[in-house]
Scaffold this motif. Sequence first.
Motif, short mmCIF file in Angstrom:
data_model
loop_
_atom_site.label_atom_id
_atom_site.label_comp_id
_atom_site.label_asym_id
_atom_site.label_seq_id
_atom_site.Cartn_x
_atom_site.Cartn_y
_atom_site.Cartn_z
N ALA A 288 0.87 -1.17 0.00
CA ALA A 288 0.00 0.00 0.00
C ALA A 288 0.91 1.23 0.00
N ASP A 289 0.96 1.89 -1.14
CA ASP A 289 1.91 3.00 -1.32
C ASP A 289 3.32 2.56 -0.95
N VAL B 242 4.23 0.24 1.17
CA VAL B 242 4.38 -0.30 2.52
C VAL B 242 3.66 -1.64 2.61
N VAL C 166 1.45 -4.67 3.73
CA VAL C 166 0.24 -4.82 4.54
C VAL C 166 -0.21 -6.28 4.40
N ARG D 231 -7.57 -0.44 -0.55
CA ARG D 231 -7.07 0.94 -0.73
C ARG D 231 -7.91 1.91 0.10
N LEU E 58 -7.25 1.63 3.88
CA LEU E 58 -5.95 2.14 4.29
C LEU E 58 -5.75 3.62 3.95
N ALA F 52 -4.92 4.63 1.06
CA ALA F 52 -3.72 4.61 0.22
C ALA F 52 -4.04 5.08 -1.19
N GLU F 53 -3.01 5.56 -1.87
CA GLU F 53 -3.15 5.95 -3.26
C GLU F 53 -3.19 4.72 -4.16
N LYS F 54 -2.29 3.75 -3.86
CA LYS F 54 -2.14 2.58 -4.73
C LYS F 54 -1.88 1.34 -3.90
N VAL F 55 -2.59 0.25 -4.21
CA VAL F 55 -2.38 -1.04 -3.55
C VAL F 55 -2.13 -2.08 -4.63
N THR G 77 3.66 -5.50 10.55
CA THR G 77 2.91 -4.89 9.46
C THR G 77 1.48 -4.65 9.91
N ARG G 78 0.82 -3.74 9.22
CA ARG G 78 -0.59 -3.53 9.47
C ARG G 78 -1.34 -4.77 8.98
#
Length: 165
Positions: free
Chosen positions: A60-61, A63, A65, A81, A84, A86-89, A117-118
Amino acid sequence: MSATESSVHPRFAEALRELGLGEVVAEVRRFPEQTRTAQEAAAAVGCELSQICKSLIFAADGVPVLVLMDGASRVDLELVRGELGAEKVTRAKADIVREATGYAIGGVPPFGHATRTRVLADRSLLGHDVVWAAAGTPYTVFPMDPKTLIAHAGGTLVDVRETAK
């Protein structure tokens, strides 16, 4: 077939002990053939496909997950996405999975990872009394009630299952 201590991935066995779940080591099942897919695991265990708990790593961006999903379902990346913010997964590449978790794809357990991790856990897992998850190798799985599994994974309950369009 029951696993002995030596057939359990050492990092996973240590994680179980640290979580006070040492007794789970005796419940790990080892199979002669790999169970890299949910279908293979369900066939080996003799359970419903939806009783398999897949541990999937996404980026996720950039990072890592972890998403815990029932074996019969697919993850909806747009829902992840949104959860979270997030912009991009995207699906994480094999080297990222190994770096983040310490395990190879097909054997990633829901907890006991190399890095924190999340964790998102799809609510569909709660539809069973027991789910089966990878125990650190593509040859091993363990049973656990889903609420306990999600709690030990530090998971947040979400709805990220792909629905028929």
